[in-house]
Enzyme design. Structure first.
Site, short mmCIF file in Angstrom:
data_model
loop_
_atom_site.label_atom_id
_atom_site.label_comp_id
_atom_site.label_asym_id
_atom_site.label_seq_id
_atom_site.Cartn_x
_atom_site.Cartn_y
_atom_site.Cartn_z
N HIS A 22 -0.21 -10.05 -8.06
CA HIS A 22 -1.50 -10.41 -7.47
C HIS A 22 -2.62 -10.41 -8.51
O HIS A 22 -3.68 -10.98 -8.26
CB HIS A 22 -1.82 -9.42 -6.34
CG HIS A 22 -2.42 -10.04 -5.12
ND1 HIS A 22 -2.40 -11.39 -4.83
CD2 HIS A 22 -3.09 -9.46 -4.07
CE1 HIS A 22 -3.01 -11.61 -3.68
NE2 HIS A 22 -3.45 -10.46 -3.21
N TYR A 68 -11.86 -5.07 -4.06
CA TYR A 68 -10.49 -5.45 -3.73
C TYR A 68 -10.45 -6.94 -3.47
O TYR A 68 -11.48 -7.60 -3.26
CB TYR A 68 -9.96 -4.62 -2.55
CG TYR A 68 -9.56 -3.25 -3.01
CD1 TYR A 68 -8.32 -3.03 -3.59
CD2 TYR A 68 -10.45 -2.19 -2.91
CE1 TYR A 68 -7.96 -1.78 -4.05
CE2 TYR A 68 -10.10 -0.93 -3.38
CZ TYR A 68 -8.85 -0.73 -3.94
OH TYR A 68 -8.51 0.50 -4.41
#
EC number: 3.1.1.29
Length: 194
Positions: A22, A68
């Site tokens: 990711h 995030y």
């Protein structure tokens, strides 16, 4: 021919996410910073790590959000808004499930394709999606229910080497990207073999 003024590398903050699939976009921006000989520094005003260099007299800013993934747009909107950078002057590098490891593709606009980082950037830019994307292939686990663990996991060495090679290839076409020569950059990048 739009020149890029901001390159964003998506990822999650923290050591536990550093080498995960990711974080492919963040890895790309780190590699640019290294190649340019600059340090990325934490800037709370922009919710991320930032850097700046000049390419042929044009300022290019780098950003790795330290929010995030699903809040990446907060950082992008803060920096782009302050420096009056238009969406079409932004390149967002991100992991792409729909491409195999070792493949990278450029794209202008489009939806978020289920990518939470892109989803938030589009929302925070006032539902404008006309920014460039660098899609860094990480492959797909084959089953939708495994996607979360897959993207938050570390790639096996062979896959990581393919991702690294694709990033090296993209670094080679950066001069075209900086100059706004998108057709040439896409042609070179899209002819790459995984």
């Amino acid at each position: 021919m739009t020149a890029i003024k901001l390159i964003v590398g998506l990822g999650n903050p923290g050591a536990e996410y550093e080498q995960t699939r990711h974080n492919a976009g963040a890895l790309f921006v780190e590699r640019i910073a290294h190649a340019q000989g600059i340090n990325l520094v934490a800037d709370r005003k922009y919710f991320g790590l930032t850097g700046r260099f000049s390419h042929q007299g044009q300022d290019v800013r780098l950003l790795i959000p330290t929010t995030y993934m699903n809040r990446s747009g907060q950082a992008v909107a803060a920096l782009a808004g302050f420096f009056r950078i238009k969406p079409e002057e932004i390149l967002v590098a991100h992991d792409e499930l729909d491409l195999p490891p070792g493949v990278a593709k450029l794209k202008l606009g489009g939806g978020h394709g289920g990518h939470n980082g892109l989803r938030d950037i589009i929302a925070q830019l006032g539902n404008q999606n006309n920014f460039y994307r660098l899609r860094l292939g990480i492959g797909h686990p084959g089953v939708a229910s495994m996607v979360s663990n897959f993207v938050l996991g570390r790639a096996p060495r062979a896959e990581q080497e393919k991702l690294d090679a694709s990033i090296d290839f993209v670094l080679g076409v950066l001069p075209d990207i900086f100059a706004g020569e998108w057709n040439r950059a896409m042609k070179n990048l899209h002819s790459q073999k995984a």
